[in-house]
Design a protein around this motif. Structure first.
Motif, PDB file in Angstrom:
ATOM      1  N   CYS A   1       0.838  -1.207   0.000  1.00  0.00           N
ATOM      2  CA  CYS A   1       0.000   0.000   0.000  1.00  0.00           C
ATOM      3  C   CYS A   1       0.870   1.254   0.000  1.00  0.00           C
ATOM      4  CB  CYS A   1      -0.933   0.002   1.199  1.00  0.00           C
ATOM      5  SG  CYS A   1      -2.297  -1.152   1.052  1.00  0.00           S
ATOM      6  N   SER A   2       1.955   1.253   0.754  1.00  0.00           N
ATOM      7  CA  SER A   2       2.836   2.418   0.772  1.00  0.00           C
ATOM      8  C   SER A   2       3.516   2.614  -0.582  1.00  0.00           C
ATOM      9  CB  SER A   2       3.873   2.300   1.882  1.00  0.00           C
ATOM     10  OG  SER A   2       4.766   1.251   1.626  1.00  0.00           O
ATOM     11  N   VAL A   3       3.900   1.519  -1.237  1.00  0.00           N
ATOM     12  CA  VAL A   3       4.480   1.622  -2.577  1.00  0.00           C
ATOM     13  C   VAL A   3       3.445   2.176  -3.548  1.00  0.00           C
ATOM     14  CG1 VAL A   3       5.356   0.275  -4.530  1.00  0.00           C
ATOM     15  CG2 VAL A   3       6.218  -0.169  -2.228  1.00  0.00           C
TER      16      VAL A   3
ATOM     17  N   THR B   1       2.854   5.986  -2.811  1.00  0.00           N
ATOM     18  CA  THR B   1       4.006   6.771  -3.245  1.00  0.00           C
ATOM     19  C   THR B   1       4.066   6.852  -4.766  1.00  0.00           C
ATOM     20  OG1 THR B   1       5.230   6.079  -1.285  1.00  0.00           O
ATOM     21  CG2 THR B   1       6.513   6.976  -3.100  1.00  0.00           C
ATOM     22  N   SER B   2       3.809   5.754  -5.439  1.00  0.00           N
ATOM     23  CA  SER B   2       3.819   5.750  -6.901  1.00  0.00           C
ATOM     24  C   SER B   2       2.740   6.660  -7.466  1.00  0.00           C
ATOM     25  CB  SER B   2       3.633   4.340  -7.436  1.00  0.00           C
ATOM     26  OG  SER B   2       4.665   3.509  -7.000  1.00  0.00           O
TER      27      SER B   2
ATOM     28  N   LEU C   1       1.125  11.718 -10.143  1.00  0.00           N
ATOM     29  CA  LEU C   1       0.206  12.847 -10.202  1.00  0.00           C
ATOM     30  C   LEU C   1       0.866  14.187  -9.873  1.00  0.00           C
ATOM     31  CD1 LEU C   1      -2.883  11.184  -8.482  1.00  0.00           C
ATOM     32  CD2 LEU C   1      -2.482  11.540 -10.928  1.00  0.00           C
ATOM     33  N   LEU C   2       2.110  14.160  -9.441  1.00  0.00           N
ATOM     34  CA  LEU C   2       2.828  15.382  -9.091  1.00  0.00           C
ATOM     35  C   LEU C   2       3.105  16.200 -10.342  1.00  0.00           C
ATOM     36  CD1 LEU C   2       4.231  16.750  -6.622  1.00  0.00           C
ATOM     37  CD2 LEU C   2       6.318  15.612  -7.362  1.00  0.00           C
ATOM     38  N   PRO C   3       2.762  17.480 -10.338  1.00  0.00           N
ATOM     39  CA  PRO C   3       3.033  18.314 -11.519  1.00  0.00           C
ATOM     40  C   PRO C   3       4.534  18.407 -11.799  1.00  0.00           C
ATOM     41  CG  PRO C   3       1.535  19.427 -10.020  1.00  0.00           C
ATOM     42  CD  PRO C   3       2.029  18.206  -9.313  1.00  0.00           C
TER      43      PRO C   3
END
Length: 92
Positions: free
Chosen positions: A22-24, A27-28, A33-35
């Motif tokens: 879930c953490s992977v 984070t992915s 989704l990060l601009p």
């Protein structure tokens, strides 16, 4: 009694695996989704100061970036650690 403990340990193991995946996943998704404007590396200290200083230390040029002037802009701790890591990487 031993079977009860083994069931608990197996369940704990499963929970750890689920939390890891879930953490992977989170984070992915965050990185996807990060601009682009936020994902660019804005710190140039590594490439302009720390790495050249560490490489000069390994070459025997002393604690300087250009080979002549003693470098006092940043503290010496991180370049010394980095020089050790580069040396270890060269060995292996």
């Amino acid at each position: 009694m031993n079977s009860f403990l083994s069931k608990i340990r197996n369940r704990d193991y499963l929970i750890y695996v689920i939390v890891f995946f879930c953490s992977v996943l989170v984070t992915s998704l965050f990185l996807m989704l990060l601009p682009e404007s936020f994902s660019a590396n804005q710190s140039s200290d590594f490439t302009s100061s720390y790495e050249p200083l560490a490489r000069n230390l390994l070459l025997g040029n002393g604690y300087s970036v250009d080979g002549s002037n003693f470098y006092t802009y940043y503290p010496p701790g991180f370049p010394l650690i980095l020089a050790g890591q580069i040396w270890i990487a060269r060995v292996f």
